[in-house]
Design a protein around this motif. Structure first.
Motif, PDB file in Angstrom:
ATOM      1  N   PRO A 114       0.468 -21.496  22.072  1.00  0.00           N
ATOM      2  CA  PRO A 114       1.439 -22.545  22.418  1.00  0.00           C
ATOM      3  C   PRO A 114       1.219 -23.854  21.670  1.00  0.00           C
ATOM      4  O   PRO A 114       2.156 -24.619  21.487  1.00  0.00           O
ATOM      5  N   GLU A 115      -0.016 -24.106  21.227  1.00  0.00           N
ATOM      6  CA  GLU A 115      -0.275 -25.380  20.542  1.00  0.00           C
ATOM      7  C   GLU A 115      -0.291 -25.256  19.016  1.00  0.00           C
ATOM      8  O   GLU A 115      -0.628 -26.211  18.326  1.00  0.00           O
ATOM      9  N   SER A 116       0.067 -24.089  18.499  1.00  0.00           N
ATOM     10  CA  SER A 116       0.122 -23.920  17.039  1.00  0.00           C
ATOM     11  C   SER A 116       1.257 -24.765  16.465  1.00  0.00           C
ATOM     12  O   SER A 116       2.237 -25.044  17.142  1.00  0.00           O
ATOM     13  N   ALA A 136       4.297 -29.215  19.068  1.00  0.00           N
ATOM     14  CA  ALA A 136       4.924 -30.266  18.258  1.00  0.00           C
ATOM     15  C   ALA A 136       4.107 -31.548  18.358  1.00  0.00           C
ATOM     16  O   ALA A 136       3.868 -32.245  17.364  1.00  0.00           O
ATOM     17  N   PHE A 137       3.625 -31.841  19.574  1.00  0.00           N
ATOM     18  CA  PHE A 137       2.833 -33.062  19.773  1.00  0.00           C
ATOM     19  C   PHE A 137       1.533 -33.000  18.964  1.00  0.00           C
ATOM     20  O   PHE A 137       1.136 -33.980  18.345  1.00  0.00           O
ATOM     21  N   ARG A 138       0.884 -31.834  18.958  1.00  0.00           N
ATOM     22  CA  ARG A 138      -0.351 -31.709  18.153  1.00  0.00           C
ATOM     23  C   ARG A 138      -0.028 -31.925  16.677  1.00  0.00           C
ATOM     24  O   ARG A 138      -0.769 -32.582  15.955  1.00  0.00           O
ATOM     25  N   GLY A 139       1.078 -31.341  16.216  1.00  0.00           N
ATOM     26  CA  GLY A 139       1.466 -31.499  14.810  1.00  0.00           C
ATOM     27  C   GLY A 139       1.757 -32.954  14.458  1.00  0.00           C
ATOM     28  O   GLY A 139       1.424 -33.424  13.370  1.00  0.00           O
ATOM     29  N   VAL A 140       2.354 -33.667  15.411  1.00  0.00           N
ATOM     30  CA  VAL A 140       2.645 -35.087  15.199  1.00  0.00           C
ATOM     31  C   VAL A 140       1.345 -35.879  14.986  1.00  0.00           C
ATOM     32  O   VAL A 140       1.292 -36.818  14.192  1.00  0.00           O
ATOM     33  N   GLN A 141       0.281 -35.473  15.669  1.00  0.00           N
ATOM     34  CA  GLN A 141      -1.000 -36.185  15.487  1.00  0.00           C
ATOM     35  C   GLN A 141      -1.505 -36.016  14.054  1.00  0.00           C
ATOM     36  O   GLN A 141      -2.056 -36.942  13.463  1.00  0.00           O
ATOM     37  N   LEU A 200      -7.928 -39.599  22.974  1.00  0.00           N
ATOM     38  CA  LEU A 200      -8.114 -38.147  23.115  1.00  0.00           C
ATOM     39  C   LEU A 200      -6.923 -37.414  22.505  1.00  0.00           C
ATOM     40  O   LEU A 200      -7.076 -36.419  21.789  1.00  0.00           O
ATOM     41  N   ALA A 201      -5.725 -37.919  22.774  1.00  0.00           N
ATOM     42  CA  ALA A 201      -4.514 -37.273  22.260  1.00  0.00           C
ATOM     43  C   ALA A 201      -4.497 -37.284  20.732  1.00  0.00           C
ATOM     44  O   ALA A 201      -4.120 -36.289  20.106  1.00  0.00           O
ATOM     45  N   TYR A 202      -4.919 -38.401  20.148  1.00  0.00           N
ATOM     46  CA  TYR A 202      -4.915 -38.538  18.682  1.00  0.00           C
ATOM     47  C   TYR A 202      -5.781 -37.457  18.025  1.00  0.00           C
ATOM     48  O   TYR A 202      -5.502 -37.014  16.916  1.00  0.00           O
ATOM     49  N   TYR A 203      -6.844 -37.046  18.730  1.00  0.00           N
ATOM     50  CA  TYR A 203      -7.738 -36.017  18.184  1.00  0.00           C
ATOM     51  C   TYR A 203      -7.482 -34.631  18.811  1.00  0.00           C
ATOM     52  O   TYR A 203      -8.335 -33.762  18.780  1.00  0.00           O
ATOM     53  N   LYS A 204      -6.301 -34.464  19.378  1.00  0.00           N
ATOM     54  CA  LYS A 204      -5.818 -33.156  19.847  1.00  0.00           C
ATOM     55  C   LYS A 204      -6.550 -32.569  21.047  1.00  0.00           C
ATOM     56  O   LYS A 204      -6.552 -31.358  21.269  1.00  0.00           O
ATOM     57  N   PHE A 205      -7.191 -33.408  21.862  1.00  0.00           N
ATOM     58  CA  PHE A 205      -7.694 -32.912  23.146  1.00  0.00           C
ATOM     59  C   PHE A 205      -6.489 -32.588  24.023  1.00  0.00           C
ATOM     60  O   PHE A 205      -5.412 -33.178  23.870  1.00  0.00           O
ATOM     61  N   ASN A 206      -6.680 -31.657  24.963  1.00  0.00           N
ATOM     62  CA  ASN A 206      -5.570 -31.378  25.884  1.00  0.00           C
ATOM     63  C   ASN A 206      -5.945 -31.511  27.356  1.00  0.00           C
ATOM     64  O   ASN A 206      -5.121 -31.217  28.214  1.00  0.00           O
ATOM     65  N   THR A 207      -7.182 -31.965  27.637  1.00  0.00           N
ATOM     66  CA  THR A 207      -7.608 -32.065  29.032  1.00  0.00           C
ATOM     67  C   THR A 207      -8.463 -33.308  29.277  1.00  0.00           C
ATOM     68  O   THR A 207      -9.339 -33.617  28.472  1.00  0.00           O
ATOM     69  N   HIS A 261       0.757 -34.512  26.520  1.00  0.00           N
ATOM     70  CA  HIS A 261       0.374 -33.102  26.636  1.00  0.00           C
ATOM     71  C   HIS A 261      -1.109 -32.950  26.955  1.00  0.00           C
ATOM     72  O   HIS A 261      -1.807 -32.114  26.380  1.00  0.00           O
ATOM     73  N   ILE A 262      -1.552 -33.794  27.874  1.00  0.00           N
ATOM     74  CA  ILE A 262      -2.926 -33.737  28.371  1.00  0.00           C
ATOM     75  C   ILE A 262      -2.883 -33.430  29.861  1.00  0.00           C
ATOM     76  O   ILE A 262      -2.159 -34.065  30.624  1.00  0.00           O
TER      77      ILE A 262
END
Ligand code: TNX
Length: 525
Positions: A114-116, A136-141, A200-207, A261-262
């Motif tokens: 889902p996060e690809s 999409a959010f991870r890709g935006v980072q 955390l979001a900027y570095y793709k953490f999700n939790t 998306h965390i």
């Protein structure tokens, strides 16, 4: 909607056809593979030119999913902050369609998890493909990290931020990539937590796991048991005034995290680490534990709930019920660590009963590795912090494991003998030691399939404000982001430390404090 699709189609065709008509901008040759991205993507294929982000760039998002538009809006805000440019999202007029960023919901089979995401960066367009808004959010980072700090206005008559062209194919190694913040030993405000969430979001953490209660303080309003915060919420380590989140504030924090998306994992630590709760409601107190009083010291292992009283479980049904009802994520963390004064039988009985309450409220239980001594369900998750044996037993029984070994992943361990703040009971964790280990092979005999992910906890006995929090978390948390996302075979300290040094402009722009470890050549400031 149809109108917008036609417009986009025409725009893309025109971009291809009209290429030569437009004023060609000749950028110096770029190399996407050398961009200091963290976490490092799985695959990067550079094509040598650049997309010129400028005032005539527009963002469009898939019409199939409104969540994609929200991701586009956050990208637009990020672009504004970094460059000052106003980039419209899904504007209905075609006048600004010179350069296009298109965030597309795709069902490509290449997008496995889902996060690809996939990024195609060309001269006039950027296409970001993802299956879900989280992807999409991870890709935006990644895209944010590719925008240069400074514009290139020496080459053209208008400011323009060249983004290196090429292709990126990316997906996370683990589905769970977290950090924990202890808001109990010292309280941190909603604003301080939001700032941490942003990074955390900027570095793709999700939790983000929030440790909401401990001996020194209770930090979340429970309407049915108001003394928890009235009595239990007004103290902290060192004697400060403590604090707590009202339910409104907690929901606001959850919404802020969800937009990024965390997932928030709330923890109420029990049966030990419960002095503040038992001080508020003495019937919770276990006879073998120390008599509750306001605690501002750093001792552990002296408090406990009474595992044999029905009233304790009806209290917990209310507490877990109120928190679960507010929390959209799938997990509820029951702590379960260091219950040194609870008799083993009582401890096991307690964990098994509380697991049922968590399940009744439709959540999956997580607990520190000690909970594996009880007969827990395979759906419950064990967080390895200390005893690998516990994790192995749980995995054998079908549970998934979160890897958080104190010796490698505790953000509250001091960096070295000269750094400020932190403890060192599990040893020093310099920036390289925090990075050079493999969560997939850390616990001997634990198969990869049994690992849910990685989490870096930040306990707060020695830190009491955002600046101190950041000093311990940064830069180490950035390394855990890469350990959680990138394939192990891509990880290399010498390569990583160069990319880490290049994070300084971001940290400065966001006013994030960090420990300037001598192991990293920070001169790129
Ligand atoms: C151990 S880790 C604890 C915490 C302390 C921490 C300090 C764990 C599950 N329990 O109560 O804050 O050490 O490093």
């Amino acid at each position: 909607m149809i109108y917008r699709s036609i417009l986009l189609f025409v725009a893309v065709i025109c971009m291809a056809a009209c290429q030569t008509e437009k004023k060609e901008i000749n950028f110096p040759k770029t190399d996407l593979a050398k961009a200091p991205l963290i976490p490092k993507p799985i695959k990067t294929i550079p094509t040598g030119s650049a997309f010129g982000l400028d005032a005539s760039t527009a963002i469009y998002t898939s019409t199939t999913n409104p969540e994609f538009e929200k991701v586009g809006k956050l990208l637009s805000e990020n672009i504004k902050t970094k460059t000052g440019l106003d980039v419209a999202v899904n504007a209905s007029t075609g006048e600004k369609l010179e350069r296009l960023i298109y965030i597309n919901q795709s069902d490509s089979i290449d997008l496995e998890s889902p996060e690809s995401y996939q990024l195609y960066i060309k001269k006039d367009s950027i296409l970001l493909n993802a299956k879900t808004a989280a992807g999409a959010f991870r890709g935006v980072q990644t895209l944010r990290q590719l925008i240069p700090e400074k514009s290139n206005d020496t080459l053209t008559d208008h400011p323009l931020w060249p983004i290196p062209s090429g292709k990126i194919m990316d997906a996370p190694k683990f589905g769970y990539r977290g950090s924990m913040l202890d808001v109990a030993r010292h309280f941190f405000t909603v604003e301080e937590v939001k700032k941490y969430i942003d990074a955390l979001a900027y570095y793709k953490f999700n939790t983000l796991h929030l440790h909401l209660s401990d001996d020194q303080g209770w930090r979340i309003e429970i309407k049915s048991w108001p003394k928890l915060t009235e009595v239990g919420g007004v103290s902290e380590v060192g004697g400060g005034e403590g604090g707590f989140y009202t339910q409104e504030q907690y929901k606001d924090l959850l919404a802020y995290a969800a937009e990024r998306h965390i997932t928030i994992v709330p923890e109420i630590d029990m049966p030990g680490h419960t002095n503040a709760a038992s001080l508020s409601y003495p019937f919770l107190h276990y006879a073998g534990a120390e008599t509750p009083r306001v605690r501002t010291d750093m001792k552990v292992g002296y408090s406990s709930f009474d595992a044999k009283k029905d009233t304790v479980y009806s209290f917990l049904d209310d507490v877990i019920g109120e928190i679960a009802a507010m929390t959209p994520g799938p997990y509820f963390h029951i702590g379960g660590d260091e219950s040194h004064v609870t008799k083993k039988d009582d401890y096991i009985l307690f964990v098994e009963k509380v697991e049922k309450i968590v399940q009744k409220h439709n959540k999956r239980m997580i607990g520190w590795d000690e909970i594996a001594q009880a007969d827990i369900a395979p759906s419950s998750v064990v967080q390895l912090w200390n005893n690998a044996e516990n994790a192995l037993n749980a995995a054998e029984n079908g549970s998934k494991i979160i890897i958080s070994p104190a010796k490698k992943a505790y953000l509250d361990m001091k960096y070295d003998s000269i750094s400020e703040y932190g403890l060192h009971w599990a040893g020093y964790i310099p920036v390289d030691v925090g990075y050079k280990w493999n969560p997939e092979t850390y616990a001997d005999g634990l198969a990869k399939e049994n690992i849910l992910g990685i989490e870096a906890p930040l306990w707060s006995e020695t830190i009491s404000n955002g600046t101190e929090l950041e000093y311990l978390a940064f830069p180490r948390i950035i390394g855990y982001a890469e350990l959680g996302w990138s394939p192990s075979e891509h990880l290399n300290w010498d390569d990583y430390k160069e990319r880490l040094a290049a994070q300084v402009p971001y940290l400065k722009a966001m006013q994030i404090n960090y420990y300037p470890s001598k192991l990293v050549d920070w001169k790129k400031e």
